[in-house]
Design a protein around this motif. Sequence first.
Motif, mmCIF file in Angstrom:
data_model
loop_
_atom_site.group_PDB
_atom_site.id
_atom_site.type_symbol
_atom_site.label_atom_id
_atom_site.label_comp_id
_atom_site.label_asym_id
_atom_site.label_seq_id
_atom_site.Cartn_x
_atom_site.Cartn_y
_atom_site.Cartn_z
ATOM 1 N N PRO A 17 4.469 -0.968 12.117
ATOM 2 C CA PRO A 17 5.692 -1.069 11.322
ATOM 3 C C PRO A 17 6.936 -0.703 12.131
ATOM 4 O O PRO A 17 6.902 0.224 12.944
ATOM 5 N N SER A 22 10.230 -8.862 13.243
ATOM 6 C CA SER A 22 11.095 -9.807 12.523
ATOM 7 C C SER A 22 12.371 -10.095 13.298
ATOM 8 O O SER A 22 12.867 -11.234 13.304
ATOM 9 N N GLN A 41 7.405 -1.177 7.193
ATOM 10 C CA GLN A 41 6.753 -2.054 6.220
ATOM 11 C C GLN A 41 7.753 -2.919 5.467
ATOM 12 O O GLN A 41 7.583 -3.214 4.284
ATOM 13 N N THR A 42 8.807 -3.359 6.174
ATOM 14 C CA THR A 42 9.781 -4.253 5.560
ATOM 15 C C THR A 42 9.138 -5.590 5.228
ATOM 16 O O THR A 42 9.327 -6.148 4.152
ATOM 17 N N THR A 43 8.351 -6.122 6.182
ATOM 18 C CA THR A 43 7.664 -7.398 5.975
ATOM 19 C C THR A 43 6.391 -7.168 5.172
ATOM 20 O O THR A 43 5.562 -6.339 5.541
ATOM 21 N N ARG A 44 6.218 -7.926 4.088
ATOM 22 C CA ARG A 44 5.066 -7.729 3.210
ATOM 23 C C ARG A 44 4.058 -8.866 3.271
ATOM 24 O O ARG A 44 2.912 -8.691 2.888
ATOM 25 N N THR A 45 4.478 -10.045 3.686
ATOM 26 C CA THR A 45 3.575 -11.191 3.778
ATOM 27 C C THR A 45 3.810 -11.899 5.102
ATOM 28 O O THR A 45 4.784 -11.624 5.805
ATOM 29 N N THR A 64 3.958 -10.988 10.844
ATOM 30 C CA THR A 64 3.016 -10.295 9.960
ATOM 31 C C THR A 64 3.536 -8.915 9.558
ATOM 32 O O THR A 64 4.396 -8.336 10.231
ATOM 33 N N PRO A 65 3.005 -8.366 8.458
ATOM 34 C CA PRO A 65 3.357 -6.985 8.088
ATOM 35 C C PRO A 65 2.954 -6.004 9.183
ATOM 36 O O PRO A 65 2.014 -6.251 9.937
ATOM 37 N N MET A 78 -1.559 -6.631 2.514
ATOM 38 C CA MET A 78 -0.738 -6.787 3.710
ATOM 39 C C MET A 78 -1.609 -6.759 4.966
ATOM 40 O O MET A 78 -1.430 -7.563 5.893
ATOM 41 N N GLU A 197 13.918 -12.307 -0.728
ATOM 42 C CA GLU A 197 13.853 -11.435 0.438
ATOM 43 C C GLU A 197 15.242 -10.991 0.897
ATOM 44 O O GLU A 197 15.433 -9.853 1.326
ATOM 45 N N HIS A 213 9.898 1.192 -0.884
ATOM 46 C CA HIS A 213 8.531 0.675 -0.879
ATOM 47 C C HIS A 213 8.070 0.288 -2.287
ATOM 48 O O HIS A 213 7.121 -0.473 -2.435
#
Length: 300
Positions: A17, A22, A41-45, A64-65, A78, A197, A213
Amino acid sequence: MEPLTTKSAFIAIVGCPNAGKSTILNHLLGQKIAIVSPKPQTTRTGITGVLTSDDGVQLVFTDTPGFHRPHTKLGEKMMRAVDETISGGDACLLVVETEKEPREAEITLLKRIVKERLPVILAVNKTDTVKDKEQIASLILQFSKLADFQAVVPLCAVKGEGIPILLSELKKLAVESPHYFPDDTLTDQPERVLAAEMIREKLLLRLNQEIPHGVAVAIEQFRERDNADILDIDATIYCEKDSHKGIIIGKGGAMLKAVSTAARYDLERFFGCKVNLRCWVKVKEDWRNREGLIHHFGLD
């Protein structure tokens, strides 16, 4: 004149994370499709970005997460997304920060990649945070003992430094094959998902502690007006506690207004038209452990 030989590769972008995955994806594409924030953990999918260059190479990236030990059903999904992306890809880009030694999670990821026998490039991000360049060299040496990397690229993603070199190395992973997306494709993410998003990003940038979160955004309406170049977007922001709802709305609605204004600016820039954005806040207790809500938010 002979037709241009086309090449392609599906590349999984993996790492812990907040490593900068990204940010790297956005710089590679030259446009922002993945939200970024200082929060882990900003990206979830898995977020797909497509880059097709004039030399006939198409790179299909999946951001990816961040790899972590899950504590909720959402976290489990995730991590499943990370595993499936690795197993379905042609190669991997492992993004790490300039720590003194590899993290346990990064070692676990590398073992998973090696097991799949995938070519992997190591990107050592945030080089601007370390004055002692020998620390970076030592970290690269330690990682090199764990896997045979196709290339190792130190970079500072937030400044765009090292991105051209990284792109050049990534292109070497492509093999002769047809393009799997039209050459003008940027992402396969639906417009509703991109809008949700962008709103969630503004929440992440303004909220503290555990609240980010426990926030999800659902787009209830996404409609272009018939007689005007205006996009009407209605969004519901979900949180897990009444106390969180009050914080998200803010005194006199100040927080929600600030989030909406910032999100509308990004939405207008991305979609190229005026946006009428309306946001509401609702409570769904413990939604991160409720399968139906996880599915409703498109996070499965």
